[in-house]
Write an enzyme that holds these catalytic residues in place. Structure first.
Site, short mmCIF file in Angstrom:
data_model
loop_
_atom_site.label_atom_id
_atom_site.label_comp_id
_atom_site.label_asym_id
_atom_site.label_seq_id
_atom_site.Cartn_x
_atom_site.Cartn_y
_atom_site.Cartn_z
N CYS A 115 0.81 -1.23 0.00
CA CYS A 115 0.00 0.00 0.00
C CYS A 115 0.84 1.27 0.00
O CYS A 115 0.36 2.34 -0.40
CB CYS A 115 -0.95 0.01 1.19
SG CYS A 115 -2.12 -1.37 1.20
N HIS A 252 -3.44 7.43 1.83
CA HIS A 252 -3.80 6.08 1.41
C HIS A 252 -5.23 5.81 1.87
O HIS A 252 -5.58 6.03 3.03
CB HIS A 252 -2.84 5.07 2.04
CG HIS A 252 -3.26 3.64 1.90
ND1 HIS A 252 -3.72 3.14 0.70
CD2 HIS A 252 -3.29 2.62 2.79
CE1 HIS A 252 -4.01 1.85 0.87
NE2 HIS A 252 -3.77 1.52 2.12
N ASN A 282 -10.07 -0.06 -0.48
CA ASN A 282 -8.61 -0.01 -0.40
C ASN A 282 -8.03 -0.60 -1.67
O ASN A 282 -8.09 -1.81 -1.89
CB ASN A 282 -8.14 -0.79 0.83
CG ASN A 282 -6.64 -0.73 1.04
OD1 ASN A 282 -5.89 -0.34 0.15
ND2 ASN A 282 -6.19 -1.13 2.22
#
Length: 325
Positions: A115, A252, A282
């Site tokens: 990520c 993020h 996500n």
């Protein structure tokens, strides 16, 4: 003293056509729309179609970025692709994108920091431009996380989505001050002691399979807020800036609770935070460039705005960057 800065000149994004609302998960796992929203802020996400690869998503986002910048693939010197879900074990997915864009010469490679991958790739690109190794670098985050989800684990399968975002950086001379346009600072961190908090239980040299995602959500949350806030503050300090100088945070997009808690710890109002997690879930390395491009297409950024980007992912890996638009 003059410095060579990596200035943003174009961005783009791509989302697969299939939209998956929270209610769909109620058909095969013990969950509900209310449960998912209350714990993550996610309302829907996009899943790649059968046969749709990570490179396909990346290519579409890259072409939008080229159009936005008024450039062609042959104008790009280097391409850095952040992904944890590559098309193949090798060669790199970046080289498939390079071929599709008809870059011709130059070079392309993948970065794997899950990520946090886009921040790591952005740092690579900025360093190459600053050193003179390349003048125009395309940075892409692209993922098909739907391929590695455990559909029986209600705590993880509802959180992730597929997508891609791209940013083109071009070299420009600055005076070395925090008023320069371009990437002003990057902070990269990792700590392998936390491997078991977020990982995939497969791999070439272990199981010989791709494996499925495993996460200890509560533990990841504990680390995320403190580490993201610290990295963001360090990135600002490194650039000679303060929290009050920030116009936008592009975080993020993992979880709305993490985004809110981190903003509160840094001391920034939610009005300055770009939030897309409700629509995308996500998307790992794609989440920052995807949110960046969506916000830019909405006209939210103005020339000279200071952007703070921060992310954390498996490894654990985390980092932050400041960019003056």
């Amino acid at each position: 003293m003059g410095v060579r800065r990596a200035v943003a000149v174009g961005c783009g994004h791509y989302l697969p056509a299939r939209v998956v609302e929270n209610a769909e998960f109620e058909k095969f796992v013990d969950t509900s729309d209310e449960w998912i929203r209350s714990r993550s802020g996610i309302e829907r996400r996009h899943f790649a179609a059968e046969g749709e690869k990570t490179s396909d998503l990346a290519i579409a986002a890259a072409r939008m970025a080229l159009d936005d910048a008024g450039l062609q693939g042959s104008d790009i010197d280097a391409l850095v692709l952040a992904t944890a879900t590559p098309d193949q074990t090798f060669p790199s997915t970046a080289t498939r994108v390079q071929a599709a864009l008809e870059m011709g010469e130059g070079f392309a490679y993948d970065v794997h920091a899950v990520c946090a991958g886009f921040v790591f790739a952005l740092s690579n690109a900025s360093a190459m431009i600053g050193s003179g190794q390349a003048n125009r670098v395309m940075v892409i985050g692209a993922e098909t996380f739907s391929r590695i989800l455990n559909w029986e684990d209600r705590t993880t399968c509802v959180l992730f989505g597929d997508g891609a975002g791209a940013l083109i950086l071009e070299g420009a001379d600055g005076d070395g001050s925090s008023a320069d346009r371009g990437v002003l600072s990057t902070v990269l961190r990792s700590d392998g002691r936390y491997n078991d908090l977020l990982y995939v239980d497969g791999g070439v040299s272990t199981t010989g399979t791709a494996g499925q995602l495993v996460m200890q959500g509560r533990e990841v949350f504990k680390h995320a807020v403190s580490k993201l806030a610290a990295a963001g503050e360090e990135a600002l300090e490194s650039a000679g800036l303060e929290v009050d100088d920030v116009d936008w945070v592009v975080p993020h997009q993992a979880n709305l609770r993490i985004i809110k808690a981190t903003a509160g710890k840094i001391g920034l109002p939610m009005e300055k935070i770009v939030v897309t997690v409700q629509d995308h879930g996500n998307t790992s390395a794609a989440s920052i460039p995807l949110a960046l491009s969506v916000a830019n297409s909405q006209g939210r950024f103005r020339k000279g705005d200071l952007l703070l980007m921060e992310a954390i992912g498996g490894g654990l890996t985390w980092g932050a960057a400041t960019l003056r638009w």
